[in-house]
Write a protein that holds these residues in place. Structure first.
Motif, PDB file in Angstrom:
ATOM      1  N   GLY A 124      29.786  81.111 -84.613  1.00  8.27           N
ATOM      2  CA  GLY A 124      30.754  80.235 -85.269  1.00  8.27           C
ATOM      3  C   GLY A 124      31.081  79.020 -84.428  1.00  8.27           C
ATOM      4  N   ALA A 125      31.211  79.221 -83.108  1.00  8.30           N
ATOM      5  CA  ALA A 125      31.492  78.101 -82.205  1.00  8.30           C
ATOM      6  C   ALA A 125      30.347  77.099 -82.232  1.00  8.30           C
ATOM      7  CB  ALA A 125      31.721  78.613 -80.785  1.00  8.30           C
ATOM      8  N   CYS A 126      29.121  77.594 -82.151  1.00  5.38           N
ATOM      9  CA  CYS A 126      27.950  76.703 -82.189  1.00  5.38           C
ATOM     10  C   CYS A 126      27.884  75.940 -83.515  1.00  5.38           C
ATOM     11  CB  CYS A 126      26.670  77.500 -81.976  1.00  5.38           C
ATOM     12  SG  CYS A 126      26.534  78.266 -80.333  1.00  5.38           S
ATOM     13  N   ASN A 127      28.189  76.621 -84.598  1.00  4.07           N
ATOM     14  CA  ASN A 127      28.155  75.968 -85.915  1.00  4.07           C
ATOM     15  C   ASN A 127      29.231  74.898 -86.055  1.00  4.07           C
ATOM     16  OD1 ASN A 127      25.917  77.379 -86.847  1.00  4.07           O
ATOM     17  ND2 ASN A 127      27.152  79.044 -87.679  1.00  4.07           N
ATOM     18  N   GLU A 128      30.334  75.036 -85.318  1.00  7.26           N
ATOM     19  CA  GLU A 128      31.408  74.035 -85.359  1.00  7.26           C
ATOM     20  C   GLU A 128      30.934  72.662 -84.887  1.00  7.26           C
ATOM     21  OE1 GLU A 128      34.792  73.919 -86.300  1.00  7.26           O
ATOM     22  OE2 GLU A 128      34.251  75.769 -87.331  1.00  7.26           O
ATOM     23  N   LEU A 129      29.905  72.617 -84.071  1.00 12.40           N
ATOM     24  CA  LEU A 129      29.398  71.333 -83.579  1.00 12.40           C
ATOM     25  C   LEU A 129      29.084  70.383 -84.733  1.00 12.40           C
ATOM     26  CD1 LEU A 129      27.134  72.759 -80.765  1.00 12.40           C
ATOM     27  CD2 LEU A 129      29.048  71.166 -80.412  1.00 12.40           C
ATOM     28  N   MET A 130      28.610  70.916 -85.842  1.00 10.20           N
ATOM     29  CA  MET A 130      28.199  70.076 -86.978  1.00 10.20           C
ATOM     30  C   MET A 130      29.376  69.395 -87.672  1.00 10.20           C
ATOM     31  SD  MET A 130      25.021  70.109 -86.682  1.00 10.20           S
ATOM     32  CE  MET A 130      24.808  68.980 -88.033  1.00 10.20           C
ATOM     33  N   ARG A 131      30.590  69.773 -87.329  1.00  8.33           N
ATOM     34  CA  ARG A 131      31.764  69.126 -87.914  1.00  8.33           C
ATOM     35  C   ARG A 131      32.122  67.831 -87.195  1.00  8.33           C
ATOM     36  NH1 ARG A 131      36.574  72.821 -88.242  1.00  8.33           N
ATOM     37  NH2 ARG A 131      37.267  71.198 -89.639  1.00  8.33           N
ATOM     38  N   TRP A 132      31.424  67.508 -86.103  1.00 10.40           N
ATOM     39  CA  TRP A 132      31.758  66.374 -85.240  1.00 10.40           C
ATOM     40  C   TRP A 132      30.687  65.280 -85.332  1.00 10.40           C
ATOM     41  CZ3 TRP A 132      36.250  66.115 -82.339  1.00 10.40           C
ATOM     42  CH2 TRP A 132      37.046  67.272 -82.358  1.00 10.40           C
ATOM     43  N   THR A 133      30.535  64.713 -86.495  1.00 16.99           N
ATOM     44  CA  THR A 133      29.487  63.704 -86.711  1.00 16.99           C
ATOM     45  C   THR A 133      30.058  62.326 -87.060  1.00 16.99           C
ATOM     46  OG1 THR A 133      29.292  64.366 -89.034  1.00 16.99           O
ATOM     47  CG2 THR A 133      27.799  65.436 -87.452  1.00 16.99           C
ATOM     48  N   LEU A 134      31.377  62.167 -86.941  1.00 13.04           N
ATOM     49  CA  LEU A 134      32.009  60.897 -87.291  1.00 13.04           C
ATOM     50  C   LEU A 134      32.395  60.120 -86.033  1.00 13.04           C
ATOM     51  CD1 LEU A 134      34.531  62.081 -90.058  1.00 13.04           C
ATOM     52  CD2 LEU A 134      32.188  61.260 -90.374  1.00 13.04           C
ATOM     53  N   ALA A 135      32.290  58.805 -86.135  1.00 11.93           N
ATOM     54  CA  ALA A 135      32.802  57.904 -85.098  1.00 11.93           C
ATOM     55  C   ALA A 135      33.415  56.725 -85.829  1.00 11.93           C
ATOM     56  CB  ALA A 135      31.694  57.437 -84.165  1.00 11.93           C
ATOM     57  N   GLY A 136      34.653  56.440 -85.524  1.00 14.61           N
ATOM     58  CA  GLY A 136      35.336  55.360 -86.226  1.00 14.61           C
ATOM     59  C   GLY A 136      35.469  55.637 -87.716  1.00 14.61           C
ATOM     60  N   GLY A 137      35.534  56.922 -88.075  1.00 18.69           N
ATOM     61  CA  GLY A 137      35.699  57.309 -89.475  1.00 18.69           C
ATOM     62  C   GLY A 137      34.416  57.295 -90.292  1.00 18.69           C
ATOM     63  N   LYS A 138      33.292  57.011 -89.661  1.00 16.96           N
ATOM     64  CA  LYS A 138      32.013  56.953 -90.382  1.00 16.96           C
ATOM     65  C   LYS A 138      31.032  57.950 -89.782  1.00 16.96           C
ATOM     66  CE  LYS A 138      32.520  52.061 -91.364  1.00 16.96           C
ATOM     67  NZ  LYS A 138      32.055  50.730 -91.104  1.00 16.96           N
ATOM     68  N   GLU A 139      30.285  58.609 -90.666  1.00 19.28           N
ATOM     69  CA  GLU A 139      29.238  59.507 -90.170  1.00 19.28           C
ATOM     70  C   GLU A 139      28.092  58.668 -89.621  1.00 19.28           C
ATOM     71  OE1 GLU A 139      28.057  63.648 -91.561  1.00 19.28           O
ATOM     72  OE2 GLU A 139      26.648  62.334 -92.629  1.00 19.28           O
ATOM     73  N   LEU A 140      27.697  58.977 -88.392  1.00 21.86           N
ATOM     74  CA  LEU A 140      26.611  58.246 -87.753  1.00 21.86           C
ATOM     75  C   LEU A 140      25.371  59.133 -87.688  1.00 21.86           C
ATOM     76  CD1 LEU A 140      28.433  56.542 -84.732  1.00 21.86           C
ATOM     77  CD2 LEU A 140      28.000  55.622 -87.016  1.00 21.86           C
ATOM     78  N   PRO A 141      24.243  58.630 -88.170  1.00 25.25           N
ATOM     79  CA  PRO A 141      23.009  59.429 -88.147  1.00 25.25           C
ATOM     80  C   PRO A 141      22.665  59.943 -86.745  1.00 25.25           C
ATOM     81  CG  PRO A 141      22.692  57.466 -89.491  1.00 25.25           C
ATOM     82  CD  PRO A 141      24.029  57.327 -88.822  1.00 25.25           C
ATOM     83  N   GLY A 142      22.920  59.140 -85.728  1.00 27.49           N
ATOM     84  CA  GLY A 142      22.644  59.575 -84.362  1.00 27.49           C
ATOM     85  C   GLY A 142      23.500  60.760 -83.947  1.00 27.49           C
ATOM     86  N   LEU A 143      24.765  60.774 -84.405  1.00 26.11           N
ATOM     87  CA  LEU A 143      25.635  61.913 -84.094  1.00 26.11           C
ATOM     88  C   LEU A 143      25.202  63.164 -84.861  1.00 26.11           C
ATOM     89  CD1 LEU A 143      29.277  60.523 -83.807  1.00 26.11           C
ATOM     90  CD2 LEU A 143      27.827  61.464 -82.009  1.00 26.11           C
ATOM     91  N   VAL A 144      24.734  62.980 -86.085  1.00 23.68           N
ATOM     92  CA  VAL A 144      24.231  64.127 -86.849  1.00 23.68           C
ATOM     93  C   VAL A 144      23.052  64.755 -86.099  1.00 23.68           C
ATOM     94  CG1 VAL A 144      23.115  64.855 -88.999  1.00 23.68           C
ATOM     95  CG2 VAL A 144      25.038  63.246 -89.077  1.00 23.68           C
ATOM     96  N   LYS A 145      22.135  63.923 -85.632  1.00 25.76           N
ATOM     97  CA  LYS A 145      20.964  64.430 -84.893  1.00 25.76           C
ATOM     98  C   LYS A 145      21.376  65.077 -83.572  1.00 25.76           C
ATOM     99  CE  LYS A 145      17.803  61.176 -86.986  1.00 25.76           C
ATOM    100  NZ  LYS A 145      17.172  59.872 -86.841  1.00 25.76           N
ATOM    101  N   ARG A 146      22.318  64.448 -82.887  1.00 23.18           N
ATOM    102  CA  ARG A 146      22.780  65.020 -81.616  1.00 23.18           C
ATOM    103  C   ARG A 146      23.417  66.376 -81.842  1.00 23.18           C
ATOM    104  NH1 ARG A 146      25.950  61.883 -76.872  1.00 23.18           N
ATOM    105  NH2 ARG A 146      26.122  63.618 -75.414  1.00 23.18           N
ATOM    106  N   ARG A 147      24.291  66.478 -82.832  1.00 26.56           N
ATOM    107  CA  ARG A 147      24.962  67.754 -83.097  1.00 26.56           C
ATOM    108  C   ARG A 147      23.962  68.821 -83.533  1.00 26.56           C
ATOM    109  NH1 ARG A 147      27.914  65.571 -80.158  1.00 26.56           N
ATOM    110  NH2 ARG A 147      29.811  64.542 -80.785  1.00 26.56           N
TER     111      ARG A 147
END
Length: 156
Positions: A124-147
């Motif tokens: 569950g903790a590892c899966n929580e990483l995918m909830r952190w893909t926003l920067a400045g209120g916008k989803e960033l493709p680079g953050l999606v890939k990083r997560r």
């Protein structure tokens, strides 16, 4: 402190296996830029995701200075996971330190990710990483890939 001394302290803190996973992960997703720039939310940044009050637009750095900053930053962020009181695998340490490097210790330690990890729910903790893909209120493709990469590493 020399680069070698910083590496030795990192290995003592998180282990050689975690460090071997962490460095390429952070380097790949942060990239290396040898001059200061503003990141997607306007924070002055240099080298491999280094931020700090000493940075000013217009500064340049050598690759060696960037490497030294990276290891110093990783050593600093290695304590971000101290709020997780459960034993962690090398992959979990690398994923969570990369996450802390990106969002900061306070956000990591107050997150549902940390709560789940401390409750023993590592999946569950590892899966929580995918909830952190926003920067400045916008989803960033680079953050999606990083997560996604952090999550995969966390689950292995």
């Amino acid at each position: 402190m020399t680069d070698a001394t910083i590496k030795q302290r990192l290995i003592a803190k998180i282990g050689a296996g975690s460090l071997a996973l962490l460095v390429p992960l952070v380097m790949f997703f942060e990239g290396t830029v040898t001059k200061t720039y503003k990141d997607p939310i306007g924070v002055i940044t240099a080298c491999v995701g280094h931020t700090g009050p000493e940075l000013k637009i217009g500064q340049t750095f050598t690759p060696e200075q960037c490497q030294e900053m990276l290891y110093a930053d990783l050593l600093k962020h290695s304590s971000d996971i101290d709020c997780i009181k459960r034993p962690l695998t090398d992959g979990q340490k690398a994923a969570f330190i990369s996450f802390g490097f990106n969002v900061g210790k306070e956000k990591l330690c107050k997150s549902t990710l940390a709560k789940r990890a401390n409750a023993g729910d590592m999946v569950g903790a590892c899966n929580e990483l995918m909830r952190w893909t926003l920067a400045g209120g916008k989803e960033l493709p680079g953050l999606v890939k990083r997560r996604e990469a952090e999550r995969k590493l966390c689950l292995t």
